[in-house]
Design an enzyme around this catalytic site. Structure first.
Site, PDB file in Angstrom:
ATOM      1  N   ASP A 108       0.541  -1.313  -0.144  1.00 40.38           N
ATOM      2  CA  ASP A 108      -0.571   0.200  -0.079  1.00 40.38           C
ATOM      3  C   ASP A 108       0.726   1.191   0.352  1.00 40.38           C
ATOM      4  O   ASP A 108       1.536   1.851   0.807  1.00 40.38           O
ATOM      5  CB  ASP A 108      -0.545   0.049   0.932  1.00 40.38           C
ATOM      6  CG  ASP A 108      -1.664   0.874   1.507  1.00 40.38           C
ATOM      7  OD1 ASP A 108      -2.651   1.409   0.240  1.00 40.38           O
ATOM      8  OD2 ASP A 108      -1.675   2.150   1.831  1.00 40.38           O
ATOM      9  N   THR A 134      -2.934   5.640  -3.800  1.00 38.70           N
ATOM     10  CA  THR A 134      -1.946   6.453  -3.038  1.00 38.70           C
ATOM     11  C   THR A 134      -0.833   5.644  -3.368  1.00 38.70           C
ATOM     12  O   THR A 134       0.253   6.339  -4.449  1.00 38.70           O
ATOM     13  CB  THR A 134      -1.977   5.605  -2.364  1.00 38.70           C
ATOM     14  OG1 THR A 134      -1.930   4.386  -2.182  1.00 38.70           O
ATOM     15  CG2 THR A 134      -3.263   6.589  -1.002  1.00 38.70           C
TER      16      THR A 134
HETATM   17  P1  ADP Z   1      -2.607   1.996  -5.670  1.00 44.87           P
HETATM   18  O1  ADP Z   1      -2.630   2.053  -4.569  1.00 44.87           O
HETATM   19  O2  ADP Z   1      -2.727   3.207  -6.463  1.00 44.87           O
HETATM   20  O3  ADP Z   1      -4.033   1.654  -6.071  1.00 44.87           O
HETATM   21  P2  ADP Z   1      -2.345  -0.491  -6.130  1.00 44.87           P
HETATM   22  O4  ADP Z   1      -1.754  -1.351  -5.793  1.00 44.87           O
HETATM   23  O5  ADP Z   1      -3.700  -1.094  -5.895  1.00 44.87           O
HETATM   24  O6  ADP Z   1      -2.368   0.777  -5.872  1.00 44.87           O
HETATM   25  O7  ADP Z   1      -3.034  -0.741  -8.372  1.00 44.87           O
HETATM   26  C1  ADP Z   1      -3.937   0.140  -8.750  1.00 44.87           C
HETATM   27  C2  ADP Z   1      -4.180  -0.172 -10.195  1.00 44.87           C
HETATM   28  O8  ADP Z   1      -3.698  -1.459 -10.436  1.00 44.87           O
HETATM   29  C3  ADP Z   1      -5.213   0.521 -10.507  1.00 44.87           C
HETATM   30  O9  ADP Z   1      -4.973   1.269 -12.362  1.00 44.87           O
HETATM   31  C4  ADP Z   1      -6.216  -0.301 -11.532  1.00 44.87           C
HETATM   32  O10 ADP Z   1      -6.938  -0.610 -12.409  1.00 44.87           O
HETATM   33  C5  ADP Z   1      -4.824  -1.798 -11.226  1.00 44.87           C
HETATM   34  N1  ADP Z   1      -5.563  -3.244 -11.609  1.00 44.87           N
HETATM   35  C6  ADP Z   1      -6.549  -3.492 -10.391  1.00 44.87           C
HETATM   36  N2  ADP Z   1      -6.876  -4.677 -10.843  1.00 44.87           N
HETATM   37  C7  ADP Z   1      -6.283  -4.967 -11.931  1.00 44.87           C
HETATM   38  C8  ADP Z   1      -6.638  -5.901 -13.182  1.00 44.87           C
HETATM   39  N3  ADP Z   1      -7.008  -7.196 -12.446  1.00 44.87           N
HETATM   40  N4  ADP Z   1      -5.966  -6.246 -13.663  1.00 44.87           N
HETATM   41  C9  ADP Z   1      -4.992  -5.077 -14.452  1.00 44.87           C
HETATM   42  N5  ADP Z   1      -4.975  -4.344 -13.935  1.00 44.87           N
HETATM   43  C10 ADP Z   1      -5.791  -3.777 -12.010  1.00 44.87           C
END
Ligand code: ADP
Ligand code: MG
Length: 559
Positions: free
Chosen positions: A71, A104
């Site tokens: 995170d 984030t």
């Molecule tokens: P953040 O802290 O920005 O939320 P994350 O590590 O949660 O970071 O990643 C978020 C990103 O991952 C977003 O752009 C979301 O669209 C993408 N994402 C989530 N699930 C999938 C998936 N199954 N396939 C592709 N991208 C995904």
């Protein structure tokens, strides 16, 4: 170090001292380069954790405590950043966390990309204020485009909410359990949400109590339609299980108040002593009688309960808990429909809350009281389980993100696809928009579009896909009007993310664009860093033996 202390000289050669001795100043390009460098380093740190194929970070604090997370906000909270510009980047992950709860990492990655691209323009002699203005225009337009492309959904649509929660958790350690956990989170929030006109719902996350306990596995995580108290039943003789509970919520002590001043009682006869004690006994007994006379069989007290009162409560068959937290009392009131009573005299049957079951249960080594099966609880609990402390900690953080995104969509029912699709779409539309602008502003808008593309490209990179091929592919798809094409990390291809139900709240994307543009703008406008005596000037940009040492702050050293 070329930092110059400020002493300037007047025309007559007299030095004028403005700053205290030991202060230092870094000016112009160099100040800018330092700040951009530090901010970019922060983005570099979290970049590899973006998306479902992102890696986790292990963070060890000065006491040796270990946190494992991916995170963004947590990573940056745990590392001790000292560089002022780097701190500004850390700030945006915090505000994003507070505002929308997710995105984030993306906000920080985008801010880093905006600054990196600005640096290129600065080196081509574009003035920073022009870049800042261009970025602001681009951001305004980007938000308009976002609003145009986002899909308005029916408020409270369960399937949509489920997909949103799942997408958020798919990037985390709990990915394997995301389907079950998403259902549980949506249930919890729909239970406590209040209708807010036609437009949507209003949600107060305080009404979802998240308790965690290592042990079992993540799949043992449960929603409790009521409240879990990490307290035990106060007296061994009390029942440990009450069905059809009638619950009294009292926030004053069941004790005899001690006088403020010291009093002396002279006793010349043992019978007087007995009378005195009996009197006290009587008072406590009448308190307990009051509780049972209104029909309560459970008593939750925010303050203490005297031993003698406990004894009488046990005899009356009342299950009692003492010293409950004030916040838990409020939640209990919302969950059971009971009223918190201060003056025991005022307690009536109407004030009692109700629950199908109140029971003390063993959770690993602790005994907790579960108040559950409430009829229409306006506060609920989630009990998070998992193999170890670190697993439940990270599970709790991931569930927080998921709770927040579901709240976002309940409050503002608009979604976009994930996988970098909206970023790629906005980038493509921004390039069209840039054509209408002239000169250097156009350059800035184009750089803004490139920066947005860093989100899908980072997702692709983390999934081991080829960045150049992906970039060509995704641009081509969006050129053909396939607006929801993004990075499908499972197949390693560019495909329709909306069709795969990978969806996110439009509110999160909005916040990401806003926060990162603001921070980048703020950093770009700084052309002078004046540090007071205690600190030394910020580090030099890389080039030489820079590397992480340039961050200065990591690990608590001064910069
Ligand atoms: P953040 O802290 O920005 O939320 P994350 O590590 O949660 O970071 O990643 C978020 C990103 O991952 C977003 O752009 C979301 O669209 C993408 N994402 C989530 N699930 C999938 C998936 N199954 N396939 C592709 N991208 C995904
Ligand atoms: Mg996320």
């Amino acid at each position: 170090m070329s930092a110059t202390a400020i002493p300037a000289t007047t025309s007559s050669g007299q030095p004028v001292l403005i700053l205290k001795e030991g202060s230092s100043q870094v000016k112009g390009n160099e100040a800018q380069r330092n700040n951009i460098f530090a901010a970019k380093l922060i983005a570099e740190i979290v970049k590899s954790s973006l998306g479902p194929r992102g890696m986790d970070k292990m963070l060890v604090d000065s006491l040796g405590d270990v946190t494992i997370t991916n995170d963004g906000a947590t990573i940056l909270k745990e590392i001790d950043v000292q560089h002022p510009a780097a701190k500004m980047i850390v700030e945006i992950s915090k505000t994003t966390d507070n505002e929308v709860g997710d995105g984030t990492t993306s906000a920080v990655v985008l801010a880093g990309a905006l600054l990196e691209n600005a640096e290129e323009l600065i080196s081509k002699d574009v003035h920073p204020t022009i870049i800042v203005d261009g970025y602001r225009k681009a951001a305004d337009r980007a938000l308009e485009i976002l609003n145009e492309i986002s899909v308005k959904v029916k408020p409270g649509d369960k399937a949509v909410l489920n997909h949103v929660a799942q997408t958020s958790m798919q990037t985390k350690l709990v990915a394997d359990n995301s389907a079950d956990l998403a259902a549980l989170i949506v249930d919890a929030l729909l239970q406590v949400a209040d209708k807010n006109g036609e437009a949507g719902y209003k949600v107060d996350l305080d009404n979802v109590k998240v308790e965690k306990k290592p042990g079992g596995s993540t799949s043992d995580t449960k929603l409790i339609k009521g409240i879990v108290l990490d307290k035990e039943v106060v007296h061994a003789g009390m029942p440990k299980r009450i069905e059809n509970a009638k619950i009294a919520l009292i926030n004053s002590p069941l004790e005899i108040e001690k006088t403020e001043f010291s009093a002396e009682i002279r006793i010349n006869d043992p019978s007087q002593m007995k009378k005195f004690l009996d009197e006290e006994n009587e008072m406590l007994k009448s308190m307990v009688d009051k509780v049972s006379s209104v029909g309560a069989n459970v008593l939750i007290c925010q303050k203490g309960i005297d031993d003698i009162a406990q004894h009488y409560l046990a005899k009356a068959g009342v299950l009692a808990v003492r010293r409950a937290k004030e916040s838990d009392m409020t939640k209990l009131s919302k969950a059971t429909g009971g009223r918190i009573v201060t003056n025991l005299e005022d307690l009536t049957e109407k004030d009692l809350g109700s629950a199908a079951l109140v029971e003390e249960r063993k959770v690993e080594t602790d005994k907790w009281v579960f108040v559950e099966g409430c009829k229409n609880p306006k506060a609920v609990s989630i009990l998070v389980r998992g193999g170890s402390q670190r697993v439940v900690d990270e599970a709790e953080r991931s569930m927080h993100d998921a709770l927040m995104v579901v709240k976002d969509v309940l409050e503002k029912p608009a979604i976009v696809a994930g996988g970098g699709a909206p970023e790629a779409e906005i980038a493509s539309k921004l390039r069209e928009y840039a054509n209408k602008l002239s000169g250097r502003e156009q350059l800035a808008v184009l750089k803004f579009a490139d920066a947005l593309e860093s989100i899908p490209l980072t997702l692709a990179e983390n999934a081991g896909m080829d960045p150049i091929d992906t970039q060509v592919d995704i641009r081509a798809k969006h050129g053909q009007g396939k607006k929801w094409f993004g990075i499908n990390v499972r197949t390693g291809k560019v495909s329709d993310m909306m069709g795969d139900d990978i969806v996110e709240p439009a509110a999160v994307k909005e916040q990401i664009i806003r926060a990162s543009t603001e921070a980048a703008g703020m950093i770009l406008r700084i052309d002078d860093v004046i540090a007071s005596g205690k600190m030394k000037a910020p580090p030099m940009p890389p080039g030489g033996a820079g590397g992480m040492g340039g961050m200065g702050g990591m690990g608590g050293g001064e910069f």
